[in-house]
Design an enzyme around this catalytic site. Structure first.
Site, mmCIF file in Angstrom:
data_model
loop_
_atom_site.group_PDB
_atom_site.id
_atom_site.type_symbol
_atom_site.label_atom_id
_atom_site.label_comp_id
_atom_site.label_asym_id
_atom_site.label_seq_id
_atom_site.Cartn_x
_atom_site.Cartn_y
_atom_site.Cartn_z
ATOM 1 N N ASP A 55 -18.581 -9.654 32.921
ATOM 2 C CA ASP A 55 -18.199 -8.446 33.661
ATOM 3 C C ASP A 55 -19.256 -8.260 34.751
ATOM 4 O O ASP A 55 -20.332 -7.737 34.493
ATOM 5 C CB ASP A 55 -18.159 -7.236 32.724
ATOM 6 C CG ASP A 55 -17.773 -5.956 33.453
ATOM 7 O OD1 ASP A 55 -16.968 -6.031 34.407
ATOM 8 O OD2 ASP A 55 -18.278 -4.890 33.074
ATOM 9 N N GLU A 87 -14.038 -11.154 35.363
ATOM 10 C CA GLU A 87 -13.175 -10.137 35.940
ATOM 11 C C GLU A 87 -13.047 -10.344 37.437
ATOM 12 O O GLU A 87 -14.024 -10.638 38.127
ATOM 13 C CB GLU A 87 -13.738 -8.750 35.649
ATOM 14 C CG GLU A 87 -12.795 -7.621 36.036
ATOM 15 C CD GLU A 87 -13.290 -6.284 35.573
ATOM 16 O OE1 GLU A 87 -12.804 -5.797 34.547
ATOM 17 O OE2 GLU A 87 -14.176 -5.724 36.250
ATOM 18 N N ASP A 109 -20.962 -2.526 29.516
ATOM 19 C CA ASP A 109 -20.727 -3.753 30.284
ATOM 20 C C ASP A 109 -20.573 -4.962 29.358
ATOM 21 O O ASP A 109 -19.774 -5.853 29.623
ATOM 22 C CB ASP A 109 -21.868 -3.985 31.283
ATOM 23 C CG ASP A 109 -21.914 -2.890 32.343
ATOM 24 O OD1 ASP A 109 -20.912 -2.713 33.056
ATOM 25 O OD2 ASP A 109 -22.948 -2.200 32.432
#
Length: 172
Positions: free
Chosen positions: A8, A67, A139
């Site tokens: 991420d 992502e 996160d």
């Protein structure tokens, strides 16, 4: 068994999570957050690159899910996110790992069942699916969610590849 690294990306905090996929089951391996220091963007990108290189070396994943960048209202924030994402991708690609990209909506859909899920719902599903007693930092939980999303996609693609026929628009 397939070890998957989920990332991420973020310019201040980059989450990472590792899982082992055995058949349709996922098992927690490790997770963490890379908290960059300082105001110099180039130095922060170097920290992301260096620490993700260490994670890859320590845990030997075979595939990576990351992502995708989303469109932000603030162009400067989107640019910094894109740079952090680039540093993360460069860190894993240098070792020859394949990288698979997923939107936040795809990750939420794979874990919660709806693309509009809240962050805490994703974290709860990560805990449930991996049997964790306590939710990791936000996160890191997102990164584990990306890894689980990739694991689910791998299973789905394998099923489709092994399908013998299509009947009534369904793969069998």
């Amino acid at each position: 068994m397939t070890r998957i690294l989920g990332i991420d990306p973020g310019s201040r905090f980059t989450g990472y999570g590792l899982i082992d996929q055995v058949g349709q089951k996922c098992r927690f391996v490790a997770c963490g957050t890379i908290a960059t220091q300082g105001d110099d963007m180039a130095a922060r990108l170097g920290q992301i690159f260096g620490q993700l290189t260490e994670v890859v070396g320590a845990h030997s994943p075979v595939e990576v899910g990351i992502e995708k960048v989303f469109l932000a209202r603030n162009a400067d924030s989107a640019l910094k996110l894109g740079q952090a994402r680039g540093a993360a991708i460069a860190a894993v690609v240098q070792t020859g790992l394949p990288v698979f990209e997923y939107s936040a909506r795809q990750v939420k859909q794979a874990l919660v069942g709806t693309g509009g899920a809240e962050k805490h719902q994703v974290a709860q599903m990560v805990c449930y699916l991996l049997g964790l007693e306590k939710a990791p930092q936000a996160d890191a939980a997102d990164a584990l969610g990306i890894a689980i999303c990739h694991a689910h996609m791998r299973v789905s693609l394998a099923r489709m590849a092994g399908a013998s026929a299509i009947r009534r628009r369904r793969i069998r």
